[in-house]
Design a protein around this motif. Structure first.
Motif, PDB file in Angstrom:
ATOM      1  N   LYS A 131       8.772  24.218  11.225  1.00  0.00           N
ATOM      2  CA  LYS A 131       7.517  24.918  11.089  1.00  0.00           C
ATOM      3  C   LYS A 131       6.985  24.818   9.651  1.00  0.00           C
ATOM      4  CE  LYS A 131       5.440  29.250  12.450  1.00  0.00           C
ATOM      5  NZ  LYS A 131       5.614  30.496  13.120  1.00  0.00           N
ATOM      6  N   ALA A 132       7.856  24.932   8.676  1.00  0.00           N
ATOM      7  CA  ALA A 132       7.447  24.830   7.279  1.00  0.00           C
ATOM      8  C   ALA A 132       6.928  23.431   6.967  1.00  0.00           C
ATOM      9  CB  ALA A 132       8.600  25.192   6.354  1.00  0.00           C
ATOM     10  N   GLU A 133       7.532  22.420   7.578  1.00  0.00           N
ATOM     11  CA  GLU A 133       7.096  21.040   7.351  1.00  0.00           C
ATOM     12  C   GLU A 133       5.684  20.811   7.896  1.00  0.00           C
ATOM     13  OE1 GLU A 133       6.878  17.236   6.031  1.00  0.00           O
ATOM     14  OE2 GLU A 133       8.383  18.733   5.497  1.00  0.00           O
ATOM     15  N   VAL A 134       5.395  21.369   9.058  1.00  0.00           N
ATOM     16  CA  VAL A 134       4.047  21.247   9.631  1.00  0.00           C
ATOM     17  C   VAL A 134       3.038  21.942   8.718  1.00  0.00           C
ATOM     18  CG1 VAL A 134       2.566  21.905  11.574  1.00  0.00           C
ATOM     19  CG2 VAL A 134       4.850  20.988  12.010  1.00  0.00           C
ATOM     20  N   HIS A 135       3.379  23.134   8.269  1.00  0.00           N
ATOM     21  CA  HIS A 135       2.484  23.864   7.367  1.00  0.00           C
ATOM     22  C   HIS A 135       2.201  23.048   6.101  1.00  0.00           C
ATOM     23  CE1 HIS A 135       1.061  26.887   4.507  1.00  0.00           C
ATOM     24  NE2 HIS A 135       0.631  27.550   5.577  1.00  0.00           N
ATOM     25  N   LYS A 136       3.231  22.433   5.546  1.00  0.00           N
ATOM     26  CA  LYS A 136       3.079  21.631   4.341  1.00  0.00           C
ATOM     27  C   LYS A 136       2.177  20.420   4.606  1.00  0.00           C
ATOM     28  CE  LYS A 136       5.710  19.025   0.938  1.00  0.00           C
ATOM     29  NZ  LYS A 136       7.028  18.520   0.552  1.00  0.00           N
ATOM     30  N   ARG A 137       2.352  19.748   5.731  1.00  0.00           N
ATOM     31  CA  ARG A 137       1.534  18.576   6.063  1.00  0.00           C
ATOM     32  C   ARG A 137       0.070  18.972   6.248  1.00  0.00           C
ATOM     33  NH1 ARG A 137       4.194  15.382  10.789  1.00  0.00           N
ATOM     34  NH2 ARG A 137       2.447  14.010  10.324  1.00  0.00           N
ATOM     35  N   VAL A 138      -0.168  20.094   6.929  1.00  0.00           N
ATOM     36  CA  VAL A 138      -1.550  20.560   7.112  1.00  0.00           C
ATOM     37  C   VAL A 138      -2.163  20.920   5.761  1.00  0.00           C
ATOM     38  CG1 VAL A 138      -3.007  22.345   8.152  1.00  0.00           C
ATOM     39  CG2 VAL A 138      -1.179  21.292   9.500  1.00  0.00           C
ATOM     40  N   GLN A 139      -1.411  21.618   4.919  1.00  0.00           N
ATOM     41  CA  GLN A 139      -1.933  21.989   3.602  1.00  0.00           C
ATOM     42  C   GLN A 139      -2.240  20.751   2.764  1.00  0.00           C
ATOM     43  OE1 GLN A 139      -2.734  25.274   2.512  1.00  0.00           O
ATOM     44  NE2 GLN A 139      -3.853  23.952   1.104  1.00  0.00           N
ATOM     45  N   ASN A 140      -1.404  19.729   2.855  1.00  0.00           N
ATOM     46  CA  ASN A 140      -1.671  18.484   2.128  1.00  0.00           C
ATOM     47  C   ASN A 140      -2.975  17.845   2.616  1.00  0.00           C
ATOM     48  OD1 ASN A 140       0.581  18.663   0.488  1.00  0.00           O
ATOM     49  ND2 ASN A 140       1.855  17.385   1.810  1.00  0.00           N
ATOM     50  N   ALA A 141      -3.210  17.876   3.920  1.00  0.00           N
ATOM     51  CA  ALA A 141      -4.463  17.337   4.468  1.00  0.00           C
ATOM     52  C   ALA A 141      -5.656  18.143   3.966  1.00  0.00           C
ATOM     53  CB  ALA A 141      -4.415  17.342   5.991  1.00  0.00           C
ATOM     54  N   ILE A 142      -5.521  19.444   3.955  1.00  0.00           N
ATOM     55  CA  ILE A 142      -6.590  20.313   3.443  1.00  0.00           C
ATOM     56  C   ILE A 142      -6.884  19.975   1.985  1.00  0.00           C
ATOM     57  CG2 ILE A 142      -7.147  22.703   2.803  1.00  0.00           C
ATOM     58  CD1 ILE A 142      -5.533  23.501   5.385  1.00  0.00           C
ATOM     59  N   ASP A 143      -5.848  19.814   1.186  1.00  0.00           N
ATOM     60  CA  ASP A 143      -6.029  19.504  -0.232  1.00  0.00           C
ATOM     61  C   ASP A 143      -6.765  18.184  -0.429  1.00  0.00           C
ATOM     62  OD1 ASP A 143      -4.695  21.870  -0.773  1.00  0.00           O
ATOM     63  OD2 ASP A 143      -2.779  20.886  -1.227  1.00  0.00           O
ATOM     64  N   ARG A 144      -6.436  17.165   0.394  1.00  0.00           N
ATOM     65  CA  ARG A 144      -7.150  15.879   0.309  1.00  0.00           C
ATOM     66  C   ARG A 144      -8.618  16.052   0.660  1.00  0.00           C
ATOM     67  NH1 ARG A 144      -2.609  13.788   2.831  1.00  0.00           N
ATOM     68  NH2 ARG A 144      -3.714  13.667   4.792  1.00  0.00           N
ATOM     69  N   ILE A 145      -8.900  16.828   1.692  1.00  0.00           N
ATOM     70  CA  ILE A 145     -10.288  17.061   2.110  1.00  0.00           C
ATOM     71  C   ILE A 145     -11.052  17.803   1.013  1.00  0.00           C
ATOM     72  CG2 ILE A 145     -11.727  18.344   3.744  1.00  0.00           C
ATOM     73  CD1 ILE A 145      -9.540  17.680   5.871  1.00  0.00           C
ATOM     74  N   THR A 187      -8.738  30.887   8.086  1.00  0.00           N
ATOM     75  CA  THR A 187      -8.426  31.998   9.002  1.00  0.00           C
ATOM     76  C   THR A 187      -6.947  32.000   9.381  1.00  0.00           C
ATOM     77  OG1 THR A 187     -10.671  31.912   9.864  1.00  0.00           O
ATOM     78  CG2 THR A 187      -9.038  33.032  11.235  1.00  0.00           C
ATOM     79  N   ALA A 188      -6.351  30.806   9.442  1.00  0.00           N
ATOM     80  CA  ALA A 188      -4.930  30.678   9.780  1.00  0.00           C
ATOM     81  C   ALA A 188      -4.033  30.791   8.549  1.00  0.00           C
ATOM     82  CB  ALA A 188      -4.690  29.350  10.489  1.00  0.00           C
ATOM     83  N   SER A 189      -4.583  31.307   7.442  1.00  0.00           N
ATOM     84  CA  SER A 189      -3.838  31.595   6.212  1.00  0.00           C
ATOM     85  C   SER A 189      -3.439  30.367   5.395  1.00  0.00           C
ATOM     86  CB  SER A 189      -2.602  32.450   6.514  1.00  0.00           C
ATOM     87  OG  SER A 189      -3.006  33.676   7.072  1.00  0.00           O
ATOM     88  N   TYR A 190      -4.124  29.264   5.582  1.00  0.00           N
ATOM     89  CA  TYR A 190      -3.911  28.129   4.685  1.00  0.00           C
ATOM     90  C   TYR A 190      -4.717  28.370   3.416  1.00  0.00           C
ATOM     91  CZ  TYR A 190      -1.497  25.539   8.301  1.00  0.00           C
ATOM     92  OH  TYR A 190      -0.590  25.150   9.236  1.00  0.00           O
TER      93      TYR A 190
END
Length: 189
Positions: A1-15, A52-55
């Motif tokens: 679960k932490a790995e998925v959160h990290k990957r999503v956050q990395n995508a957000i940061d790139r965007i 909203t999902a706390s990212y």
């Protein structure tokens, strides 16, 4: 679960790194001008949901995205002829929950809809170039209802449902946007 959160956050940061000061997102880098208005709205939509999902999404990024969505709704930032109404409807859908869309203008657009047996058009044009995408009609109806005009909102949603099985393919199908009846039906739902 932490790995998925990290990957999503990395995508957000790139965007986030691809947003320019006016609030538009570049396709490959900030300011490249390659992302359509619809894709910019979709990106804002994603970032709103992520926040909203706390990212970690900076408020300034969302604010600049809303400013760009307002420009798209007003028609000051449209690079895709033929999709202006659909794109404006998506912008209204994103702006309505934060009360940043003009209810009077929404009503004016609604009252100007041209309703024909096989399509609903955003204006009085005689061709299908201004045909309203059913999902865009549903987004438009949602914006109206969110802003307090429930009767027009329900009417727009009913038009979306009635036209989801329209017998033609949108004229821009080959060139500027993804469209299918399944996409529209799921979006309306």
């Amino acid at each position: 679960k932490a790995e998925v959160h990290k990957r999503v956050q990395n995508a957000i940061d790139r965007i986030v790194d691809r947003q320019d000061p006016e609030g538009t997102f570049g396709l490959w880098r900030a300011g490249d001008g390659l992302a359509s208005n619809w894709l910019n709205l979709y990106t804002l939509d994603f970032l709103i949901h992520a926040k909203t999902a706390s990212y970690d999404v900076p408020d300034s990024v969302i604010e600049r995205g809303y400013a760009n969505a307002e420009a798209v709704f007003r028609g000051n930032n449209d690079s895709m002829p033929g999709s202006k109404g659909d794109t404006a409807a998506y912008a209204a859908w994103l702006l309505a929950p934060v009360h940043r869309v003009d209810l009077g203008r929404l009503r004016q657009i609604h009252d100007g809809l041209q309703i024909r047996p096989t399509l609903v058009a955003w204006d009085a044009a005689k061709d299908n170039k201004t045909a309203a995408d059913p999902m865009a009609l549903a987004q438009f109806g949602g914006a109206l209802a969110t802003m307090g005009d429930r009767s027009r909102g329900v009417n727009a949603l009913n038009l979306a449902v009635a036209h989801v099985e329209r017998p033609f393919v949108a004229h821009w199908w080959e060139s500027t946007a993804y469209w299918s009846r399944i996409r529209d039906a799921s979006g309306i739902l």
